[in-house]
Design a protein around this motif. Structure first.
Motif, short mmCIF file in Angstrom:
data_model
loop_
_atom_site.label_atom_id
_atom_site.label_comp_id
_atom_site.label_asym_id
_atom_site.label_seq_id
_atom_site.Cartn_x
_atom_site.Cartn_y
_atom_site.Cartn_z
N PRO A 1 0.90 -1.26 0.08
CA PRO A 1 -0.07 0.14 -0.04
C PRO A 1 0.84 1.34 0.10
O PRO A 1 1.73 1.36 0.65
CB PRO A 1 -0.87 0.06 1.28
CG PRO A 1 -0.82 -1.63 1.45
CD PRO A 1 0.52 -2.02 1.06
N ASP A 2 0.48 2.21 -0.56
CA ASP A 2 1.02 3.70 -0.91
C ASP A 2 2.41 3.50 -1.47
O ASP A 2 2.97 4.59 -1.37
CB ASP A 2 1.01 4.24 0.74
CG ASP A 2 -0.12 4.28 1.27
OD1 ASP A 2 -1.28 4.72 0.53
OD2 ASP A 2 -0.45 3.95 2.35
N SER A 3 2.86 2.43 -2.28
CA SER A 3 4.28 2.40 -2.84
C SER A 3 3.61 3.07 -4.13
O SER A 3 2.54 3.15 -4.64
CB SER A 3 4.57 1.06 -3.07
OG SER A 3 3.55 0.01 -3.80
N VAL A 4 4.86 3.31 -4.76
CA VAL A 4 4.34 3.98 -6.45
C VAL A 4 5.52 3.36 -7.22
O VAL A 4 6.89 3.27 -6.82
CB VAL A 4 4.37 5.50 -6.37
CG1 VAL A 4 5.70 6.00 -5.77
CG2 VAL A 4 4.45 5.91 -7.66
N THR A 5 5.37 2.68 -8.39
CA THR A 5 6.51 2.18 -9.23
C THR A 5 6.07 2.35 -10.60
O THR A 5 4.92 2.36 -11.13
CB THR A 5 6.57 0.65 -8.87
OG1 THR A 5 7.78 0.17 -9.76
CG2 THR A 5 5.30 -0.06 -9.08
N LYS A 6 6.89 2.31 -11.49
CA LYS A 6 6.59 2.47 -13.14
C LYS A 6 7.92 2.30 -13.75
O LYS A 6 9.06 2.56 -13.67
CB LYS A 6 6.43 4.24 -13.34
CG LYS A 6 6.11 4.33 -14.78
CD LYS A 6 4.62 3.91 -14.97
CE LYS A 6 4.44 3.99 -16.42
NZ LYS A 6 5.04 2.84 -17.25
N MET A 7 7.52 1.45 -14.72
CA MET A 7 8.94 0.81 -15.65
C MET A 7 8.96 1.79 -16.86
O MET A 7 7.73 2.56 -17.19
CB MET A 7 8.74 -0.41 -15.93
CG MET A 7 7.35 -0.92 -16.88
SD MET A 7 7.28 -0.54 -18.64
CE MET A 7 8.41 -1.77 -19.00
N VAL B 1 14.07 0.40 -18.15
CA VAL B 1 14.27 1.23 -16.88
C VAL B 1 13.04 0.84 -15.64
O VAL B 1 12.08 0.72 -16.19
CB VAL B 1 14.24 2.77 -17.34
CG1 VAL B 1 14.22 3.77 -16.03
CG2 VAL B 1 15.31 3.26 -18.32
N GLN B 2 13.47 1.11 -14.58
CA GLN B 2 12.49 0.86 -13.49
C GLN B 2 12.83 1.90 -12.50
O GLN B 2 13.91 2.13 -11.99
CB GLN B 2 12.48 -0.50 -13.09
CG GLN B 2 11.50 -0.82 -11.93
CD GLN B 2 10.26 -0.93 -12.61
OE1 GLN B 2 10.08 -1.92 -13.48
NE2 GLN B 2 9.16 -0.42 -11.89
N ALA B 3 11.74 2.49 -11.78
CA ALA B 3 11.73 3.18 -10.43
C ALA B 3 10.75 2.78 -9.53
O ALA B 3 9.72 2.51 -10.05
CB ALA B 3 11.74 4.71 -11.02
N ALA B 4 10.81 2.83 -8.43
CA ALA B 4 10.05 2.63 -7.17
C ALA B 4 10.10 3.32 -6.02
O ALA B 4 11.16 3.70 -5.91
CB ALA B 4 9.97 1.13 -7.17
N ALA B 5 9.19 3.66 -5.31
CA ALA B 5 9.39 4.10 -3.77
C ALA B 5 8.42 3.46 -2.89
O ALA B 5 7.37 3.18 -3.42
CB ALA B 5 9.41 5.71 -4.18
N LEU B 6 8.84 3.43 -1.80
CA LEU B 6 8.19 2.85 -0.68
C LEU B 6 7.49 4.05 0.22
O LEU B 6 8.01 5.12 0.00
CB LEU B 6 8.79 1.82 0.22
CG LEU B 6 9.45 0.76 -0.53
CD1 LEU B 6 10.47 -0.01 0.40
CD2 LEU B 6 8.42 -0.23 -1.29
N PHE C 1 16.90 1.77 -11.53
CA PHE C 1 17.95 1.12 -12.48
C PHE C 1 17.64 1.16 -13.71
O PHE C 1 16.24 1.33 -14.19
CB PHE C 1 18.16 -0.41 -11.90
CG PHE C 1 16.92 -1.32 -11.97
CD1 PHE C 1 16.72 -1.92 -13.06
CD2 PHE C 1 15.87 -1.50 -10.90
CE1 PHE C 1 15.79 -2.95 -13.25
CE2 PHE C 1 14.93 -2.20 -11.26
CZ PHE C 1 14.76 -3.16 -12.26
N LYS C 2 18.86 0.90 -14.82
CA LYS C 2 18.54 0.62 -16.33
C LYS C 2 19.29 -0.50 -16.71
O LYS C 2 20.39 -0.48 -16.20
CB LYS C 2 18.89 2.08 -16.75
CG LYS C 2 18.63 1.82 -18.48
CD LYS C 2 19.17 2.80 -19.01
CE LYS C 2 19.34 2.78 -20.65
NZ LYS C 2 18.35 1.65 -21.22
#
Length: 326
Positions: free
Chosen positions: A252-258, A263-268, A276-277
């Motif tokens: 819950p409340d995480s956000v992630t997007k490829m 390329v991939q980014a995410a945050a908790l 990363f790439k």
């Protein structure tokens, strides 16, 4: 800088480490190099593998930033509509139906979209779409939600829509300013993404910092509203068979997007973040590398196991795996 000088500088840089390998029948037949950064809750660098300071094109990983700029421009989007504005959608029926509704709500038609015509991104959806007699359309293109949102922002402000993808357009200037503000880093280079929108280069560290800002954003901020919509409606950000959806559903409340080119980014929700790439652009390495990065951050559970499980097939049965190496 001459091409010879650029080549010499490139040759002098150490190669990025192997982040994933392809194992078939106990034999390593391929390797994927790349760069990865993990930020601690306070924003400091906790893990760095490879080059995390040179700029990269984040591709669709910056769609949340574009959605935040749309909100800053005054477009009234929320819920599923705001999630779709930040999406690389799979082209499932509910995605296409909502794009059509959003166009109609803002007095727009598919002809106003300037993304290229395409088939649904998801293979199963594309097969079903073609079987039903479908042909490539702009709505079916995975960026159509973002483009619809951009056009909605133009309509609100009375900005021209014919050139809404130009880097000099007021909306695109706002996108660039938003990325600079949220990432804490100036845009190093501007290109053109696959959908035709301006593409802005920043470092992986800046990308991770941007996602951290989204995860920590309050409900009175554009970035906080985008993050909340993505987390609440992850199937609209990606699709029912996509790893971004699985992760946001599980945490819950995480956000992630490829993004394209791996390329991939995410945050908790506590502010920890990663980006990363994969150097060669192979998206097959995304899930196992993401799983290993999350494990290094202390994240465990069924969703990490699901991301880790990437069997390699031979004759239709598992004969190996794609696995992270760090």
């Amino acid at each position: 800088m001459t091409s010879t000088t650029a080549d010499a500088q490139s040759a002098a840089k150490p190669a990025n480490p192997v982040l994933a390998e392809i194992v078939r029948c106990g034999f390593v037949e391929g390797r994927h190099r790349g760069s990865l950064v993990v930020l601690a809750a306070d924003g400091s660098v906790e893990l760095a593998l490879g080059d995390i300071v040179d700029p990269v094109f984040p591709r669709s990983s910056t769609k949340p930033v574009q959605a935040a700029a749309v909100l800053r421009a005054g477009a009234d989007l929320s819920g599923e509509r705001l999630a779709l504005a930040a999406a690389s959608h799979s082209g499932e029926r509910f995605h296409l139906d909502l794009v059509h509704r959003m166009l109609a709500e803002h007095g727009l038609t598919e002809a106003d979209l300037q993304c290229p015509a395409d088939l649904p991104l998801d293979r199963e959806e594309a097969d079903a779409y073609l079987s039903a007699g479908g042909t490539p359309t702009r709505v079916a293109m995975n960026c159509s939600g973002k483009h619809t949102a951009m056009l909605a922002a133009c309509k609100v402000n009375g900005w021209p829509t014919a050139d809404y993808l130009a880097a000099t357009h007021p909306l695109q200037k706002l996108v660039a300013a938003t990325l600079t503000e949220l990432s804490g880093e100036p845009v190093a280079h501007t290109g053109t993404d696959g959908c035709g929108a301006p593409l802005l280069a920043v470092s992986l560290t800046a990308l991770a910092r941007t996602f951290r800002t989204f995860a920590l954003g309050g409900p009175d901020t554009a970035e906080g509203r985008v993050a909340a919509a993505m987390s609440a409606h992850p199937e609209y950000v990606a699709g029912t068979r996509r790893h971004d959806t699985w992760l946001m559903r599980a945490i819950p409340d995480s956000v992630t997007k490829m993004g394209a080119e791996a390329v991939q980014a995410a945050a908790l929700p506590d502010g920890r973040a990663l980006a990363f790439k994969i150097d060669d652009g192979s998206v097959r390495a995304l899930a196992p590398v993401l799983a290993r990065a999350l494990t290094s951050m202390g994240v465990t559970g069924p969703v990490v196991d699901r991301l880790t499980d990437n069997p390699l097939l031979g004759g239709g049965r598992p004969v190996g795996e794609i696995r992270a190496t760090f």
